[in-house]
Design a protein around this motif. Structure first.
Motif, PDB file in Angstrom:
ATOM      1  N   ASN A  24       0.818  -1.203   0.000  1.00  0.00           N
ATOM      2  CA  ASN A  24       0.000   0.000   0.000  1.00  0.00           C
ATOM      3  C   ASN A  24       0.853   1.255   0.000  1.00  0.00           C
ATOM      4  OD1 ASN A  24      -2.444  -1.381   0.067  1.00  0.00           O
ATOM      5  ND2 ASN A  24      -2.341  -1.627   2.284  1.00  0.00           N
ATOM      6  N   GLU A  25       2.034   1.176   0.639  1.00  0.00           N
ATOM      7  CA  GLU A  25       2.937   2.324   0.697  1.00  0.00           C
ATOM      8  C   GLU A  25       4.362   1.854   0.463  1.00  0.00           C
ATOM      9  OE1 GLU A  25       2.601   4.400   4.356  1.00  0.00           O
ATOM     10  OE2 GLU A  25       0.721   5.382   3.828  1.00  0.00           O
ATOM     11  N   ALA A 119       3.461  11.743  -8.010  1.00  0.00           N
ATOM     12  CA  ALA A 119       3.086  10.329  -8.143  1.00  0.00           C
ATOM     13  C   ALA A 119       2.786   9.927  -9.581  1.00  0.00           C
ATOM     14  CB  ALA A 119       1.879  10.043  -7.248  1.00  0.00           C
ATOM     15  N   GLU A 124       4.934   2.294 -10.950  1.00  0.00           N
ATOM     16  CA  GLU A 124       4.511   1.552  -9.758  1.00  0.00           C
ATOM     17  C   GLU A 124       5.675   0.721  -9.226  1.00  0.00           C
ATOM     18  OE1 GLU A 124       1.228   1.031  -7.245  1.00  0.00           O
ATOM     19  OE2 GLU A 124       0.969   1.793  -9.277  1.00  0.00           O
ATOM     20  N   GLU A 149       4.382  12.424   0.360  1.00  0.00           N
ATOM     21  CA  GLU A 149       3.139  11.760   0.742  1.00  0.00           C
ATOM     22  C   GLU A 149       2.426  11.150  -0.458  1.00  0.00           C
ATOM     23  OE1 GLU A 149       2.260  10.974   3.672  1.00  0.00           O
ATOM     24  OE2 GLU A 149       3.953  12.032   4.567  1.00  0.00           O
ATOM     25  N   ARG A 152       4.874   8.167  -2.048  1.00  0.00           N
ATOM     26  CA  ARG A 152       5.046   6.966  -1.225  1.00  0.00           C
ATOM     27  C   ARG A 152       3.889   5.988  -1.392  1.00  0.00           C
ATOM     28  NH1 ARG A 152       4.495   8.431   5.114  1.00  0.00           N
ATOM     29  NH2 ARG A 152       5.268   6.282   5.199  1.00  0.00           N
ATOM     30  N   GLN A 153       2.743   6.464  -1.878  1.00  0.00           N
ATOM     31  CA  GLN A 153       1.599   5.585  -2.107  1.00  0.00           C
ATOM     32  C   GLN A 153       1.797   4.702  -3.346  1.00  0.00           C
ATOM     33  OE1 GLN A 153      -0.777   5.585   0.218  1.00  0.00           O
ATOM     34  NE2 GLN A 153       0.252   7.293   1.240  1.00  0.00           N
ATOM     35  N   LYS A 154       2.760   5.081  -4.180  1.00  0.00           N
ATOM     36  CA  LYS A 154       2.950   4.375  -5.455  1.00  0.00           C
ATOM     37  C   LYS A 154       4.320   3.724  -5.574  1.00  0.00           C
ATOM     38  CE  LYS A 154       2.280   5.215 -10.417  1.00  0.00           C
ATOM     39  NZ  LYS A 154       2.012   6.264 -11.439  1.00  0.00           N
TER      40      LYS A 154
END
Length: 203
Positions: A24-25, A119, A124, A149, A152-154
């Protein structure tokens, strides 16, 4: 400067970065933890060095002006290379930059531009090394070139700012100081030995 690297090395294939997509992160790489480990190793080397009768090695830093990025470094206490590397800079149009970063397994950004890398610009699971350090609004607030922020999600791996590359840079200066001190001593010992050999030869 932003460097995008698309790795083709065989040794990386068993664990490619894009496999991190199931997370997820991103894994946040703590420079502070790594720096602490290196600092302990350096401290042991220094203690052994001094115990052998040598002088304490010293590192002096000269900071010009009150640049917050420079001061942040000064405040810290004392695959084997088959890859395609693309280098861009702060004036590269963002859409053109994105064409490179979106394909890269590793993105290293040191442009000094806040939120340069977002992002939508990365692949990915990519590894993001956030070298740039910038002051935003409050003089105490330091941020990198990467939208931390969001990215970091990707991403698969990411270094924070502060606390990422900076502490490693500072502690490696300490490590290089003791390495240099040992090299200087070896050079001096060779010169003394050479002088003794010349003295014997002339007598």
């Amino acid at each position: 400067m932003a460097a995008a690297s698309s790795c083709q090395c065989c040794s990386l294939r068993p664990h490619p970065f894009h496999l991190r997509a199931v997370r997820n992160e991103a894994v946040v790489i703590s420079g502070r933890k790594l720096a602490q480990q290196i600092k302990q190793e350096v401290w042991q080397e220094v203690e052994e060095w001094v115990a052998s009768g040598n002088k304490w090695p010293h590192l002096s830093m000269i900071l010009v002006s009150e640049n917050p990025a420079s001061n942040s470094y000064g405040a810290h206490e004392g695959p084997r290379g088959d890859a395609t590397v693309t280098i861009s800079h702060g004036y590269t149009p963002k859409e053109q930059l994105k064409k490179h970063t979106i394909l890269a397994d590793i993105v290293i950004s040191a442009a000094g531009i806040p939120n340069l890398i977002t992002a939508d610009m990365i692949k990915e699971g990519a590894a993001i090394v956030n070298v740039g350090i910038n002051r935003v609004q409050d003089p105490v607030t330091l941020v990198g070139d990467v939208d931390f922020e969001g990215v970091r999600q990707k991403a698969g791996y990411i270094t924070p700012v502060p606390g990422g590359v900076g502490p490693i840079t500072a502690v490696m200066l300490m490590k290089n100081t003791i390495i240099t001190a040992k090299k200087v001593l070896r050079h001096e010992e060779r010169e003394v030995l050479k002088s003794k050999e010349l003295g014997v030869a002339t007598n």
